[in-house]
Scaffold this active site. Structure first.
Site, PDB file in Angstrom:
ATOM      1  N   ASP A 178       6.249   5.109  -7.299  1.00  0.00           N
ATOM      2  CA  ASP A 178       5.642   6.430  -7.277  1.00  0.00           C
ATOM      3  C   ASP A 178       4.244   6.153  -6.766  1.00  0.00           C
ATOM      4  O   ASP A 178       3.409   5.589  -7.496  1.00  0.00           O
ATOM      5  CB  ASP A 178       5.585   7.033  -8.680  1.00  0.00           C
ATOM      6  CG  ASP A 178       4.994   8.432  -8.643  1.00  0.00           C
ATOM      7  OD1 ASP A 178       3.972   8.616  -7.967  1.00  0.00           O
ATOM      8  OD2 ASP A 178       5.557   9.336  -9.274  1.00  0.00           O
ATOM      9  N   HIS A 179       3.968   6.498  -5.504  1.00  0.00           N
ATOM     10  CA  HIS A 179       2.735   5.981  -4.918  1.00  0.00           C
ATOM     11  C   HIS A 179       1.481   6.515  -5.614  1.00  0.00           C
ATOM     12  O   HIS A 179       0.426   5.920  -5.513  1.00  0.00           O
ATOM     13  CB  HIS A 179       2.691   6.196  -3.393  1.00  0.00           C
ATOM     14  CG  HIS A 179       2.351   7.583  -2.970  1.00  0.00           C
ATOM     15  ND1 HIS A 179       3.259   8.609  -2.958  1.00  0.00           N
ATOM     16  CD2 HIS A 179       1.184   8.133  -2.537  1.00  0.00           C
ATOM     17  CE1 HIS A 179       2.665   9.718  -2.544  1.00  0.00           C
ATOM     18  NE2 HIS A 179       1.405   9.461  -2.270  1.00  0.00           N
ATOM     19  N   HIS A 241       5.153  12.587  -9.353  1.00  0.00           N
ATOM     20  CA  HIS A 241       3.712  12.325  -9.375  1.00  0.00           C
ATOM     21  C   HIS A 241       3.000  13.018 -10.544  1.00  0.00           C
ATOM     22  O   HIS A 241       2.217  12.410 -11.269  1.00  0.00           O
ATOM     23  CB  HIS A 241       3.059  12.801  -8.071  1.00  0.00           C
ATOM     24  CG  HIS A 241       3.701  12.253  -6.828  1.00  0.00           C
ATOM     25  ND1 HIS A 241       4.200  10.977  -6.747  1.00  0.00           N
ATOM     26  CD2 HIS A 241       3.914  12.804  -5.605  1.00  0.00           C
ATOM     27  CE1 HIS A 241       4.688  10.774  -5.527  1.00  0.00           C
ATOM     28  NE2 HIS A 241       4.541  11.865  -4.824  1.00  0.00           N
TER      29      HIS A 241
END
Ligand code: BG6
Length: 491
Positions: A178-179, A241
């Site tokens: 999950d950047h 996110h």
């Protein structure tokens, strides 16, 4: 101030989908930046894999173009570019057929002392078939696999996907990116909470009034409309996110930053989220879809025009009033919102503290505003702590609300690395702290699924909002009903 470079062990990174968008925009530039900083060992190698027929040199040409497109020219002047490109080789292989796989296996096995990492930068329906072939060709035994959202489109499909990957790779070698977890400020949230004695005693429902998490984008869906229309803002941003950010704000202090200690605490938060379903969905959520409007001074089309379709019930905006049902957070709303084509690109977490219990000041002093801690993820990452102070000068006490404002870029004068730079090397380091564990992903879907089902059941179209605004007016009403207001741009 220079950044501290911690070298990693030699690795062989195989990127599936190497000629795709993620590889071009994020992975190749991220790897180059780490190489530029001297963090990639001399004999590390990067193997690109995709269905396209390319020679090693053609793939290097593709990567060179990716660097030109995404890295400032000033950083591409030195010999490092050729050194980086010389690490790259290419194999043509398809997830659904055996050709090319033996060659890939031979290349990976030619460096048996290296850590093998497989980055699946492909469409999710290929994760299962690629993992199976990695198993079949003996590549999974020591390897680590990296996959990225969307991990399913609901709980059922996420379970199936996790199952497919899990048949080949044990959980301690699966890295779900999950950047947002790789963003500098997200890490700083942990530093703020757990490296300062100041906040933790106040971090509960006795002192915190509410929390806001906003991830606003100014861009529309543009060329991603095809994918986006099957997802919508809830699946695209909230399930992953935004819930991850919520977890980091709300979790109990873990005993260490060890991966499972952190992920155990995040999981407890996800499990404590108050269910939202048919009964309360109308009161607790707002969905919207942008219409034509203006952005950055120019006219922009609406979502349906971008999609090229007369109708769509996909939401490009969501606001949710969430609650974490435990002793620490009972009664503290977490207002979440995200959308495309909003007024500006801003991602922030605002922690709003309760008012002082009693004012000792007279009416001339003016109102006392509550303290706020604003953690800004982008743009201009930093932290603001809003305090009341006395307006300078004689003539009695007049109070004013001012921020202690720290912009990381100004304070540290270093380039802020892209999230992928940190995350790719964390895979090589074997550090899973910033990656989502299987049960976290599944718990997030358990909360999201009933909301999606309730929206489907209600059959109400998303509320229109004009591009370049802060979303539908119902989102403003959602928070103002509670006597609060959305805060943006560090306010
Ligand atoms: C992605 C979403 O995960 O995150 C995109 O699929 C979104 O729709 C993007 O634009 C936002 O990421 P960032 O890092 O630009 O805030």
């Amino acid at each position: 101030m220079t950044s501290r470079v911690i070298p990693v062990a030699p690795f062989t990174l195989t990127v599936f989908g190497a000629t795709g968008d993620l590889s071009r925009r994020k992975l190749i530039p991220a790897l180059f930046h780490r190489d530029l900083d001297g963090q990639i060992p001399d004999d590390a190698s990067i193997i690109g894999v995709s269905r396209r027929h390319l020679s090693d040199d053609e793939f290097r040409g593709f990567a060179h173009q990716a660097l030109n497109d995404h890295i400032p020219a000033s950083e591409l002047q030195g010999p490092e570019v050729q050194r980086f490109l010389s690490r790259l080789t290419y194999v043509t292989a398809d997830a659904d057929g055996d050709p090319g796989w033996a060659e890939l296996a031979a290349r990976v096995e030619s460096q048996p002392e290296h850590i093998p990492v497989y980055y699946l930068a492909t469409a999710p329906h290929l994760f299962g078939p690629i993992c199976e072939r990695l198993g079949k060709f003996g590549l999974a035994a020591k390897g680590r696999v990296v996959i990225e959202k969307p991990i399913g489109k609901d709980l059922k499909s996420a379970l199936a996907l996790n199952e497919q990957v899990g048949r080949i790779f044990p959980e301690d070698r699966v890295y779900r990116i999950d950047h947002y977890l790789g963003k500098e400020t997200v890490q700083n949230l942990m530093a703020l909470r757990f490296a300062n004695a100041l906040f933790e005693p106040l971090w509960n429902n006795a002192h915190i009034d509410h929390v806001q998490i906003t991830v606003a984008e100014a861009l529309g869906v543009e060329e991603r409309a095809g994918y986006y229309d099957t997802a919508g803002a809830m699946r695209d941003m909230v399930q992953n996110h935004i819930l991850q950010l919520l977890c980091l704000v709300a979790m109990e202090p873990p005993s260490s930053l060890d991966a499972d200690s952190v992920r155990d605490e995040k999981l407890k938060v996800l499990r404590a989220l108050k269910p939202v379903d048919d009964h309360n969905v109308a009161a607790l959520t707002v969905r919207g879809q942008y219409r034509a409007g203006a952005s950055a001074g120019g006219a922009v089309p609406g979502y349906l025009e971008e999609l090229g379709s007369a109708t769509s019930s996909t939401e490009t905006f969501v606001a949710v009033k969430a609650e974490v049902e435990n002793w620490r957070w009972a009664g503290v709303p977490f207002y979440l919102r995200t959308g495309k084509r909003l007024a500006s690109r801003v991602s922030e977490i605002v922690v709003g503290f309760k008012p002082v219990p009693h004012s000792v000041f007279d009416a001339n002093a003016g109102p006392i505003e509550s303290n706020r801690l604003v953690i800004r993820l982008q743009p201009d990452e930093g932290v603001k702590l809003w305090l009341m102070i006395k307006d300078p000068g004689p003539g009695g006490i007049r109070l004013t609300h001012v921020p202690l404002d720290m912009s990381f870029a100004k304070a540290f004068k270093v380039r802020n690395p892209d999230a992928y730079e940190r995350l790719i090397l964390d895979v090589v380091r074997g550090n899973q702290t910033l990656f989502m564990r299987r049960d976290e992903v599944e718990a997030a879907w358990r909360w999201v699924d009933p909301i999606l089902a309730a929206w489907r059941g209600a059959k109400e179209p998303p509320r229109p909002y004009t591009a370049g605004t802060w979303g539908p007016s119902a989102s403003i009403a959602l928070i103002e009903r509670d006597g609060r207001t959305w805060l943006e741009d560090g306010a």
